[in-house]
Structures are given as C-alpha cells and as structure tokens.
Write a protein that holds these residues in place. Structure first.
Motif, PDB file in Angstrom:
ATOM      1  N   GLU A 159      -5.596  -5.383   2.757  1.00 11.08           N
ATOM      2  CA  GLU A 159      -6.797  -4.676   3.232  1.00 11.08           C
ATOM      3  C   GLU A 159      -7.866  -5.674   3.672  1.00 11.08           C
ATOM      4  O   GLU A 159      -8.468  -5.524   4.745  1.00 11.08           O
TER       5      GLU A 159
ATOM      6  N   ASN B 165      -9.285  -6.097   7.449  1.00 10.03           N
ATOM      7  CA  ASN B 165     -10.723  -5.984   7.732  1.00 10.03           C
ATOM      8  C   ASN B 165     -11.229  -7.204   8.473  1.00 10.03           C
ATOM      9  O   ASN B 165     -12.058  -7.078   9.380  1.00 10.03           O
TER      10      ASN B 165
ATOM     11  N   ASN C 116      -3.664   0.770  15.650  1.00  9.07           N
ATOM     12  CA  ASN C 116      -3.484   1.861  14.690  1.00  9.07           C
ATOM     13  C   ASN C 116      -3.144   1.351  13.299  1.00  9.07           C
ATOM     14  O   ASN C 116      -3.745   1.766  12.305  1.00  9.07           O
TER      15      ASN C 116
ATOM     16  N   GLU D 163      -5.394   1.386   9.829  1.00  9.20           N
ATOM     17  CA  GLU D 163      -4.919   2.033   8.601  1.00  9.20           C
ATOM     18  C   GLU D 163      -4.928   1.066   7.421  1.00  9.20           C
ATOM     19  O   GLU D 163      -5.323   1.442   6.314  1.00  9.20           O
TER      20      GLU D 163
ATOM     21  N   ASN E 243      -8.534   0.441   6.257  1.00  7.78           N
ATOM     22  CA  ASN E 243      -9.283   1.615   5.803  1.00  7.78           C
ATOM     23  C   ASN E 243      -8.425   2.547   4.958  1.00  7.78           C
ATOM     24  O   ASN E 243      -8.243   3.724   5.305  1.00  7.78           O
TER      25      ASN E 243
ATOM     26  N   ILE F   9      -8.988   4.149   2.300  1.00 11.06           N
ATOM     27  CA  ILE F   9      -9.690   5.339   1.799  1.00 11.06           C
ATOM     28  C   ILE F   9      -9.701   6.434   2.858  1.00 11.06           C
ATOM     29  O   ILE F   9      -9.602   7.618   2.546  1.00 11.06           O
ATOM     30  N   LEU F  10      -9.776   6.047   4.124  1.00 13.27           N
ATOM     31  CA  LEU F  10      -9.786   7.023   5.217  1.00 13.27           C
ATOM     32  C   LEU F  10      -8.380   7.451   5.623  1.00 13.27           C
ATOM     33  O   LEU F  10      -8.210   8.523   6.205  1.00 13.27           O
ATOM     34  N   THR F  11      -7.396   6.621   5.364  1.00 12.78           N
ATOM     35  CA  THR F  11      -6.022   6.899   5.798  1.00 12.78           C
ATOM     36  C   THR F  11      -5.152   7.132   4.567  1.00 12.78           C
ATOM     37  O   THR F  11      -5.239   8.179   3.957  1.00 12.78           O
ATOM     38  N   SER F  12      -4.336   6.166   4.219  1.00  9.04           N
ATOM     39  CA  SER F  12      -3.497   6.234   3.020  1.00  9.04           C
ATOM     40  C   SER F  12      -3.456   4.852   2.383  1.00  9.04           C
ATOM     41  O   SER F  12      -3.328   3.857   3.094  1.00  9.04           O
TER      42      SER F  12
END
Length: 88
Positions: free
Chosen positions: A26, A30, A50, A54, A57, A59-62
């Motif tokens: 992650e 970032n 894409n 993912e 992020n 928390i927004l995706t998986s």
C-alpha cells in the motif's frame, strides 16, 4: 521513469512470497500514485492505473490478500503465470 507491468508483478510477487506486507505494498503504491514524474507504459496504462489505485486505496476498494494478489498477477501476466505463484 516508465511504470510497467513488470514493476507491479515484482511487488505483488514479493507480497505473495512474504517479503512485503500488505502495508508495504500500500505504501509503495501510494508513493507511485503521487508521483508526477513517473509515466505509464502506454499499452498498459489502464491496468496499471486501476491496480495501483486499488493497492494504494484498500479502504476504498478491497484489502490486499493472497487471493486478490493472484488475481492481479493473472490480469497482469495471463493465466499461465498463475501456476508459478506459490499458495502461501
């Protein structure tokens, strides 16, 4: 620098082989996402954008998991690559 599929394949493979944690991936994603001096390989721009989004992020995706990582590798490399990935 040009961001290529090989870069993502390497990082995701390192995660699957327990060399990187989900948090490491992650943070890396970032860092990539926030850099304007890194371009995308044109033919792979959509998939790179894409998947890196993912990864950056969860928390927004998986949240990243071994199953999701294997799916990314299949998308990036084709189905034949999936047999080379350990099931750790």
């Amino acid at each position: 620098m040009t961001f290529k599929k090989e870069h993502l394949i390497h990082v995701v493979s390192q995660y699957l082989n327990n060399h990187f944690s989900a948090s490491d991936v992650e943070n890396w994603a970032n860092a990539i996402e926030g850099r304007e001096d890194i371009g995308y390989a044109t033919q792979d721009e959509n998939i790179l954008d894409n998947i890196s989004f993912e990864l950056a992020n969860p928390i927004l995706t998986s949240p990243l998991s071994p199953d999701i990582a294997r799916e990314y590798l299949i998308k990036l490399s084709g189905a034949t690559f999936s047999t080379q990935i350990s099931n750790k």
